[in-house]
Write a protein that holds these residues in place. Structure first.
Motif, PDB file in Angstrom:
ATOM      1  N   GLY A  23      32.780   2.885  26.746  1.00 30.08           N
ATOM      2  CA  GLY A  23      33.532   2.614  25.526  1.00 30.08           C
ATOM      3  C   GLY A  23      32.649   2.447  24.308  1.00 30.08           C
ATOM      4  O   GLY A  23      32.999   2.883  23.210  1.00 30.08           O
ATOM      5  N   LYS A  24      31.479   1.827  24.511  1.00 25.91           N
ATOM      6  CA  LYS A  24      30.601   1.608  23.373  1.00 25.91           C
ATOM      7  C   LYS A  24      30.090   2.925  22.809  1.00 25.91           C
ATOM      8  O   LYS A  24      29.995   3.102  21.586  1.00 25.91           O
ATOM      9  N   ILE A  25      29.765   3.883  23.712  1.00 26.74           N
ATOM     10  CA  ILE A  25      29.312   5.201  23.261  1.00 26.74           C
ATOM     11  C   ILE A  25      30.407   5.883  22.466  1.00 26.74           C
ATOM     12  O   ILE A  25      30.152   6.490  21.412  1.00 26.74           O
ATOM     13  N   ASN A  26      31.645   5.766  22.936  1.00 24.22           N
ATOM     14  CA  ASN A  26      32.776   6.370  22.221  1.00 24.22           C
ATOM     15  C   ASN A  26      32.928   5.765  20.828  1.00 24.22           C
ATOM     16  O   ASN A  26      33.211   6.483  19.860  1.00 24.22           O
ATOM     17  N   LEU A  27      32.734   4.465  20.711  1.00 25.86           N
ATOM     18  CA  LEU A  27      32.879   3.816  19.413  1.00 25.86           C
ATOM     19  C   LEU A  27      31.747   4.196  18.461  1.00 25.86           C
ATOM     20  O   LEU A  27      31.956   4.293  17.253  1.00 25.86           O
ATOM     21  N   PHE A  28      30.555   4.411  18.991  1.00 29.57           N
ATOM     22  CA  PHE A  28      29.460   4.883  18.138  1.00 29.57           C
ATOM     23  C   PHE A  28      29.829   6.224  17.503  1.00 29.57           C
ATOM     24  O   PHE A  28      29.517   6.486  16.340  1.00 29.57           O
ATOM     25  N   ASN A  29      30.504   7.068  18.255  1.00 31.78           N
ATOM     26  CA  ASN A  29      30.953   8.347  17.716  1.00 31.78           C
ATOM     27  C   ASN A  29      32.011   8.146  16.638  1.00 31.78           C
ATOM     28  O   ASN A  29      32.050   8.869  15.642  1.00 31.78           O
ATOM     29  N   CYS A  30      32.879   7.138  16.823  1.00 25.46           N
ATOM     30  CA  CYS A  30      33.925   6.855  15.833  1.00 25.46           C
ATOM     31  C   CYS A  30      33.326   6.406  14.499  1.00 25.46           C
ATOM     32  O   CYS A  30      33.884   6.694  13.434  1.00 25.46           O
ATOM     33  N   VAL A  31      32.194   5.706  14.567  1.00 24.21           N
ATOM     34  CA  VAL A  31      31.531   5.247  13.341  1.00 24.21           C
ATOM     35  C   VAL A  31      31.183   6.418  12.435  1.00 24.21           C
ATOM     36  O   VAL A  31      31.219   6.310  11.201  1.00 24.21           O
ATOM     37  N   LEU A  32      30.892   7.563  13.026  1.00 25.75           N
ATOM     38  CA  LEU A  32      30.405   8.723  12.272  1.00 25.75           C
ATOM     39  C   LEU A  32      31.521   9.574  11.676  1.00 25.75           C
ATOM     40  O   LEU A  32      31.244  10.516  10.930  1.00 25.75           O
ATOM     41  N   VAL A  33      32.790   9.266  11.990  1.00 27.29           N
ATOM     42  CA  VAL A  33      33.893  10.108  11.521  1.00 27.29           C
ATOM     43  C   VAL A  33      34.038  10.035  10.003  1.00 27.29           C
ATOM     44  O   VAL A  33      33.994  11.045   9.304  1.00 27.29           O
ATOM     45  N   ARG A  35      34.124   6.777   6.474  1.00 29.31           N
ATOM     46  CA  ARG A  35      33.890   5.382   6.087  1.00 29.31           C
ATOM     47  C   ARG A  35      35.013   4.460   6.574  1.00 29.31           C
ATOM     48  O   ARG A  35      34.768   3.309   6.945  1.00 29.31           O
ATOM     49  N   TYR A  36      36.228   4.961   6.540  1.00 34.04           N
ATOM     50  CA  TYR A  36      37.384   4.158   6.949  1.00 34.04           C
ATOM     51  C   TYR A  36      37.272   3.774   8.426  1.00 34.04           C
ATOM     52  O   TYR A  36      37.439   2.607   8.798  1.00 34.04           O
ATOM     53  N   TRP A  37      36.949   4.758   9.270  1.00 34.86           N
ATOM     54  CA  TRP A  37      36.769   4.483  10.691  1.00 34.86           C
ATOM     55  C   TRP A  37      35.550   3.592  10.910  1.00 34.86           C
ATOM     56  O   TRP A  37      35.548   2.741  11.784  1.00 34.86           O
ATOM     57  N   CYS A  38      34.514   3.810  10.134  1.00 30.00           N
ATOM     58  CA  CYS A  38      33.288   3.008  10.254  1.00 30.00           C
ATOM     59  C   CYS A  38      33.574   1.535   9.989  1.00 30.00           C
ATOM     60  O   CYS A  38      33.157   0.658  10.766  1.00 30.00           O
ATOM     61  N   ARG A  39      34.298   1.232   8.909  1.00 32.86           N
ATOM     62  CA  ARG A  39      34.610  -0.158   8.549  1.00 32.86           C
ATOM     63  C   ARG A  39      35.449  -0.840   9.620  1.00 32.86           C
ATOM     64  O   ARG A  39      35.367  -2.053   9.812  1.00 32.86           O
ATOM     65  N   THR A  40      36.255  -0.054  10.321  1.00 29.16           N
ATOM     66  CA  THR A  40      37.118  -0.620  11.370  1.00 29.16           C
ATOM     67  C   THR A  40      36.374  -0.777  12.687  1.00 29.16           C
ATOM     68  O   THR A  40      36.636  -1.710  13.455  1.00 29.16           O
ATOM     69  N   THR A  41      35.422   0.099  12.935  1.00 27.31           N
ATOM     70  CA  THR A  41      34.723   0.127  14.222  1.00 27.31           C
ATOM     71  C   THR A  41      33.580  -0.876  14.322  1.00 27.31           C
ATOM     72  O   THR A  41      33.397  -1.530  15.359  1.00 27.31           O
ATOM     73  N   ILE A  42      32.813  -1.035  13.244  1.00 24.77           N
ATOM     74  CA  ILE A  42      31.618  -1.881  13.265  1.00 24.77           C
ATOM     75  C   ILE A  42      31.898  -3.309  13.734  1.00 24.77           C
ATOM     76  O   ILE A  42      31.169  -3.858  14.579  1.00 24.77           O
ATOM     77  N   PRO A  43      32.947  -3.983  13.251  1.00 23.47           N
ATOM     78  CA  PRO A  43      33.204  -5.364  13.740  1.00 23.47           C
ATOM     79  C   PRO A  43      33.434  -5.433  15.239  1.00 23.47           C
ATOM     80  O   PRO A  43      33.094  -6.439  15.871  1.00 23.47           O
TER      81      PRO A  43
END
Length: 343
Positions: A23-33, A35-43
């Protein structure tokens, strides 16, 4: 287009992904989509950072990132204690410390350990000894509303007693007081640790206790002492809902009476790899009328005599009984079948 999904819904989706394998690897990919996804994913990525380390680079990276997030006041505090703080550090895009919700204490210690480690050899004259309590105090002053605490002490050199006693220091109380979940798999020789933890953490909803194996006469004394202290930890809780006990081979007489203080709140009771040879009865569990799940996994010596109080208990809310044990006899089978017919 992605902003058509509200941040609340997107956050729930990412939290679901986080719990899955890789799951963590998947979320790292979401960070790169974007800025909106990044702000939601980082926390979400940074709510439990010290549970995800696998090499020295990642360990060093965690501490470096945390150091970059320090305020000027926090930097000066560390410097006064003789800790070197990097002068020229680029301000990070997020205050990663503020996202901390789950503290893996062993992971935190291992991260800091590398500051005083050379080829795996601990150097006591380095900054580790003062950095741990200093960082804990910074976290305690951050108003983080910590949700869970994982306490283990395996496979690492160092002064475990001192390191664990830092956590229950009066200055650190604001950090651990709000905790709702505790995982305890540690063997701390200092007799003060568990009583102090019981006094500071009284809002726990989910408690998981692993008893250490007795390897000597001294170990036996410590295990019996800790069983009594675990009972006090259970007894002190305002409303405990989930209780899991693993590797108990004796001392049920010490810990079972503490269940009485939680009979109205307990929803799940789980015994894992435990030996009930010295247990006389599970009558106290029969009083837990709001129980929804009762689990015995890999347990031994669960005789009919011990279980009999459960056979006619009024478990009106019980949804699951899991019984994995070699002692399944006809009377136990009838009890399990009766439950399955009703449900």
């Amino acid at each position: 287009m992605s902003e058509l999904i509200s941040p609340e819904i997107l956050s729930e989706i990412f939290k679901f992904l986080y719990t899955k394998e890789e799951g963590k690897i998947n979320l790292f990919n979401c960070v790169l989509v974007n800025r909106y996804w990044c702000r939601t994913t980082i926390p979400i990525l940074w709510l439990d950072p010290f549970s995800f380390f696998d090499n020295k680079m990642s360990l060093d990276g965690l501490i470096s990132t945390y150091m970059a997030c320090l305020t000027n006041k926090e930097r000066r505090s560390l410097e006064k204690q003789g800790i070197e703080v990097p002068k020229k550090v680029k301000s990070p895009s997020f205050d990663y410390i503020s996202f901390l919700k789950n503290l893996n204490y062993d992971g935190l210690i291992s991260s800091l350990f590398h500051l005083g480690c050379n080829d795996g050899v601990y150097k006591k004259n380095d900054s580790f000894g003062i950095m741990l309590p200093a960082l804990l105090e910074i976290l305690a002053n951050r108003d983080l509303a910590l949700q869970s605490l994982e306490l283990k002490n395996h496979d690492r050199r160092g002064d475990w007693d001192r390191e664990f006693m830092h956590l229950v220091d009066r200055k650190i109380r604001p950090l651990i007081k709000p905790v709702k979940k505790i995982y305890l798999d540690c063997n701390v020789l200092d007799a003060r640790f568990l009583p102090l933890l019981s006094g500071q953490c009284q809002r726990v909803r989910h408690l998981y206790i692993v008893m250490h194996v007795e390897k000597s006469k001294k170990g036996s004394i410590i295990c019996e002492r800790d069983a009594t202290y675990y009972a006090k930890l259970i007894d002190k809780q305002k409303s405990l809902e989930i209780l899991a006990i693993e590797k108990f081979t004796k001392y049920f007489k010490n810990i079972l009476p503490s269940f009485k203080t939680q009979i109205q709140s307990l929803r799940v009771i789980e015994f894992i790899n435990s030996n009930f040879k010295e247990c006389e009865s599970l009558e106290v569990i029969a009083s837990c009328e709001n129980l929804e799940r009762l689990i015995f996994r890999g347990c031994n010596n669960l005789s009919t005599k011990i279980l009999r109080p459960l056979f006619n208990a009024n478990f009106s809310k019980l949804k699951e009984i899991s019984f994995e044990s070699s002692e399944r006899n006809e009377e136990i089978e009838i009890w399990l079948q009766k439950f399955n017919v009703i449900h």
